[in-house]
Scaffold this active site. Structure first.
Site, PDB file in Angstrom:
ATOM      1  N   THR A 127       0.331  -3.641   9.486  1.00 52.87           N
ATOM      2  CA  THR A 127      -0.654  -3.093   8.552  1.00 52.87           C
ATOM      3  C   THR A 127      -1.472  -4.217   7.953  1.00 52.87           C
ATOM      4  O   THR A 127      -1.142  -5.393   8.094  1.00 52.87           O
ATOM      5  CB  THR A 127       0.025  -2.340   7.389  1.00 52.87           C
ATOM      6  OG1 THR A 127       0.576  -3.287   6.466  1.00 52.87           O
ATOM      7  CG2 THR A 127       1.106  -1.407   7.883  1.00 52.87           C
ATOM      8  N   ASP A 128      -2.523  -3.862   7.246  1.00 44.09           N
ATOM      9  CA  ASP A 128      -3.208  -4.823   6.394  1.00 44.09           C
ATOM     10  C   ASP A 128      -2.561  -4.734   5.008  1.00 44.09           C
ATOM     11  O   ASP A 128      -1.639  -3.951   4.775  1.00 44.09           O
ATOM     12  CB  ASP A 128      -4.709  -4.520   6.355  1.00 44.09           C
ATOM     13  CG  ASP A 128      -5.546  -5.766   6.077  1.00 44.09           C
ATOM     14  OD1 ASP A 128      -5.023  -6.705   5.451  1.00 44.09           O
ATOM     15  OD2 ASP A 128      -6.725  -5.804   6.486  1.00 44.09           O
ATOM     16  N   TRP A 129      -3.059  -5.505   4.084  1.00 48.34           N
ATOM     17  CA  TRP A 129      -2.486  -5.688   2.746  1.00 48.34           C
ATOM     18  C   TRP A 129      -2.304  -4.363   1.993  1.00 48.34           C
ATOM     19  O   TRP A 129      -3.271  -3.668   1.723  1.00 48.34           O
ATOM     20  CB  TRP A 129      -3.403  -6.623   1.958  1.00 48.34           C
ATOM     21  CG  TRP A 129      -2.902  -7.126   0.649  1.00 48.34           C
ATOM     22  CD1 TRP A 129      -3.046  -6.524  -0.562  1.00 48.34           C
ATOM     23  CD2 TRP A 129      -2.198  -8.352   0.413  1.00 48.34           C
ATOM     24  NE1 TRP A 129      -2.493  -7.294  -1.553  1.00 48.34           N
ATOM     25  CE2 TRP A 129      -1.961  -8.431  -0.978  1.00 48.34           C
ATOM     26  CE3 TRP A 129      -1.755  -9.387   1.228  1.00 48.34           C
ATOM     27  CZ2 TRP A 129      -1.292  -9.518  -1.576  1.00 48.34           C
ATOM     28  CZ3 TRP A 129      -1.099 -10.464   0.646  1.00 48.34           C
ATOM     29  CH2 TRP A 129      -0.865 -10.521  -0.735  1.00 48.34           C
ATOM     30  N   ASP A 170      -1.454  -1.429   2.755  1.00 51.85           N
ATOM     31  CA  ASP A 170      -2.111  -0.232   3.267  1.00 51.85           C
ATOM     32  C   ASP A 170      -1.220   1.000   3.350  1.00 51.85           C
ATOM     33  O   ASP A 170      -1.734   2.127   3.396  1.00 51.85           O
ATOM     34  CB  ASP A 170      -2.762  -0.519   4.625  1.00 51.85           C
ATOM     35  CG  ASP A 170      -4.148  -1.120   4.469  1.00 51.85           C
ATOM     36  OD1 ASP A 170      -4.728  -0.976   3.378  1.00 51.85           O
ATOM     37  OD2 ASP A 170      -4.658  -1.727   5.420  1.00 51.85           O
TER      38      ASP A 170
END
Length: 686
Positions: free
Chosen positions: A317-319, A321
């Site tokens: 994932t991104d930060w 998310d």
């Protein structure tokens, strides 16, 4: 005069062909999912059997470095100190398998190696002995490693159209990143830059799918090489799957509405090219596509990414998310439900990054039967495979290796070459450029004396605005111009800041006694949500500076230092010459000065369509119906400068175009040759 016969596969024909066929044809051939047993796969199977559920969910967890240190997240004080309670809790009690980030700012290689060694020493005390996989944002070189070689941001690299150079730069970045014991680089961005308003536009390789695919492939080849266990290589990461770069609002982390045909034609091919080049990790789009958040879109994550594209590696994932599925997307009632939805959809690792609820709740979900153990084993297998491929079990750090070329002159020369090749001359009325070395020059504008402006974000710090983390000894445009033309020939008045007036009257007065005024305009660093804007038009203060300077009658050169094309149609007619510098990084000042003096003949070409009006943002591959109406004279596509535009200080002629065949087979190619002739006396890269 130089004549060169060029032979190339005509990709324009391929683009047209694809546009006509992709409604009924998948982007790629379906890859086989049959398991091929290897020494690494056998090791992974053996280790997986020994792991508890707690071990497994820990491997799927990625925390920020802040979570292991004395102090609160976002406020870690130097010198960075591990908190013995926090680090043991995260790595031994919760079995966390991945760490990322920099706890605030860039750090020298010696400190990085100490940090990574400390983490690995604790992590490998676990019964399983599994090392940590550490990830870092290495966007345009080792931007979080003090003294590393920084080269132009991706949009500038795209302007070089030089695949081999991009490959070399990626290899340099890998070398210097691994010198810090950092094995995982969160780059490159493979999003196709179709919306110039987007705050991450400058992180892309431009608006053309083929160009993005080729530059992305070159990046993976340079960063990973043939063997990622090589202590001079890293694993790179495809970002951000998929459709992130064409948000309906033009703002970061918002919705994209994309017909499937458009998704396949424009946005999937760069990811396919990277998979074919050996990509081992991928980061998921923080927004949503057609109403479905990327982190719960099982069709994209499983059917498309895994089955069609054939990707076998880690989906991270991104930060925060998964948290955002509750607070932003509103598709999950609570964090626990969001975890179940995302893991079942195909997420392998969560960039949590600031709490330990994820592994605890994921363990509960498995025990409750809401997340199948098979899904957990699948994700952990992918994570362990990458760790084995990197050689982390044998060598969790690279401290025993020597890296004599870190920040070396030969690396800096490559960064300078990239900056020079990226320089794009957009306008040069009456041959104002190059400027004579004997000229009296006024330098003005907000970006004329700022390294931060040239480097952009992901430089020392996340937003890249703190001058304390600039590389020592690097030249701003002003300093490089003084070096190139002599201090006695240069006068400097800032005139304006980015959006406020400082001393325009003083700049106007100085311009009256100058032979030429070089006005450096554009943007200061930004990325992600802080970079969202409501209007692409250049700030009023900068427009006013140019207008008042023009009233003096002194010839004007505009130097654009910007990550996205800001609208300048009000002031473009007032300038004799316009040079697009993008975000050229540490060597940008020298590249700009040499280009203005003629020492460098500009060879950059726009990797995007430069818009003339805020609402005229169509890319180069528009339809015939988008052109001006020949009956009513209604305006249609009128860019400031077209995709591929770029001038030089010589004349290049094309002739004798020959096409090998009039027919093209399904999925085929045609060969075209053309005679290229330099009719001038100045050498040129074409």
């Amino acid at each position: 005069m130089n004549k060169i016969r060029l032979i190339a596969v005509l990709f324009f024909a391929t683009i047209i062909f694809n546009a006509c066929t992709k409604q009924t044809q998948k982007t790629v051939v379906n890859k086989t999912n049959k398991e091929i047993e290897t020494p690494i796969s056998r090791k992974v199977k053996t280790l997986l059997k020994k792991m508890t559920l707690k071990d497994k969910v820990g491997e799927m967890t990625q925390l920020s470095l802040d979570m292991l240190c004395v102090g609160k997240p976002y406020s870690i004080k130097d010198p960075l100190t591990f908190d013995p309670v926090k680090i043991k809790k995260a790595l031994l009690e919760y079995r966390v398998g991945s760490i990322l980030n920099n706890a605030g700012h860039a750090r020298p290689p010696k400190e990085w190696n100490k940090i990574i060694s400390g983490i690995q020493e604790v992590a490998m005390q676990k019964e399983t002995g599994i090392p940590v996989l550490y990830g870092i944002d290495a966007i345009h070189g080792g931007n979080y490693s003090v003294g590393a070689t920084l080269y132009p941001q991706q949009i500038g690299l795209a302007a070089t159209w030089n695949r081999s150079l991009v490959k070399e730069l990626a290899a340099i970045s890998a070398y210097e990143t691994r010198a810090c014991s950092l094995p995982w680089a969160f780059a490159p961005v493979l999003d196709v830059g179709r919306d110039r308003r987007w705050s991450r536009f400058w992180e892309t390789f431009g608006e053309d799918t083929y160009l993005v695919s080729e530059m992305g492939r070159a990046t993976f080849e340079g960063a990973q090489g043939d063997d990622v266990s090589d202590p001079e290589k890293v694993i790179a990461c495809m970002k951000h799957f998929v459709g992130y770069s064409m948000p309906l609002t033009g703002k970061d982390r918002t919705s994209s509405w994309l017909p499937e045909r458009q998704l396949r034609e424009y946005f999937l091919p760069p990811f396919q090219a990277a998979v074919n080049a050996g990509a081992k990790t991928i980061m998921i789009n923080s927004g949503d596509v057609n109403g479905i958040p990327g982190h719960v879109n099982s069709w994209l994550l499983k059917d498309v990414l895994r089955q069609e594209l054939g990707f076998k590696g880690i989906a991270v994932t991104d930060w925060e998310d998964i948290h955002y599925l509750v607070s932003r997307h509103h598709v999950a009632e609570n964090y626990k439900d969001a975890i179940a939805m995302s893991i079942n959809a195909g997420i392998d690792m969560s960039m949590v990054p600031l709490d330990l609820d994820f592994p605890r709740l994921l363990k509960e979900l498995v025990e409750e039967g809401k997340v199948p153990m098979a899904r957990i084993d699948e994700a952990v297998t992918r994570i362990l495979t990458v760790k084995y491929e990197l050689g982390l079990f044998k060598e969790p750090t690279t401290t025993k290796h020597q890296y004599p070329d870190f920040g070396s002159k030969k690396f800096r020369q490559k960064a300078l070459q990239a900056a020079l090749e990226s320089m794009t001359l957009l306008k040069n009325d009456k041959g104002l450029l190059p400027i004579s070395k004997k000229s009296k020059i006024l330098i003005t504008g907000p970006t004329a004396h700022s390294l931060n402006a040239m480097n952009g974000s992901w430089t020392g710090t996340w937003q890249g605005v703190d001058p304390n983390w600039n590389t020592k000894g690097k030249l701003t445009v002003l300093e490089a111009m003084q070096q190139e033309f002599g201090k006695e020939n240069i006068d400097y008045v800032p005139g304006v800041a980015i959006d406020t007036i400082i001393n325009i009257k003083q700049a106007v007065k100085a311009a009256k006694s100058a032979d030429v005024a070089v006005i450096c305009i554009g943007e200061f660093p930004y990325v992600e949500k802080p970079g969202d804007i409501d209007d692409l038009t250049l700030p009023k203060a900068q427009l006013q500076l140019v207008k008042e300077m023009a009233s003096t009658g002194t010839p004007i050169v505009l130097v654009l230092i910007e990550g996205r094309p800001r609208i300048i149609q009000e002031i473009e007619p007032l300038a004799n010459s316009v040079l697009m510098a993008y975000l050229p990084a540490n060597e940008g000042g020298i590249a700009i000065a040499r280009t203005l003096s003629g020492t460098n003949n500009p060879s950059g070409r726009l990797p995007f369509t430069y818009p003339k009006y805020p609402n005229d943002l169509v890319a180069y591959d528009y339809r015939g119906t988008d052109k001006a109406d020949r009956y009513f004279g209604h305006n249609a596509i009128q860019p400031q400068w077209a995709f591929g535009h770029g001038l030089s200080y010589t004349i290049v002629e094309y002739s004798d175009i020959a096409v090998e065949s009039k027919n093209i087979a399904m999925n085929g190619a045609i060969t075209v040759s053309v005679l290229v002739k330099n009719s001038g006396t100045v050498p040129i890269t074409e």
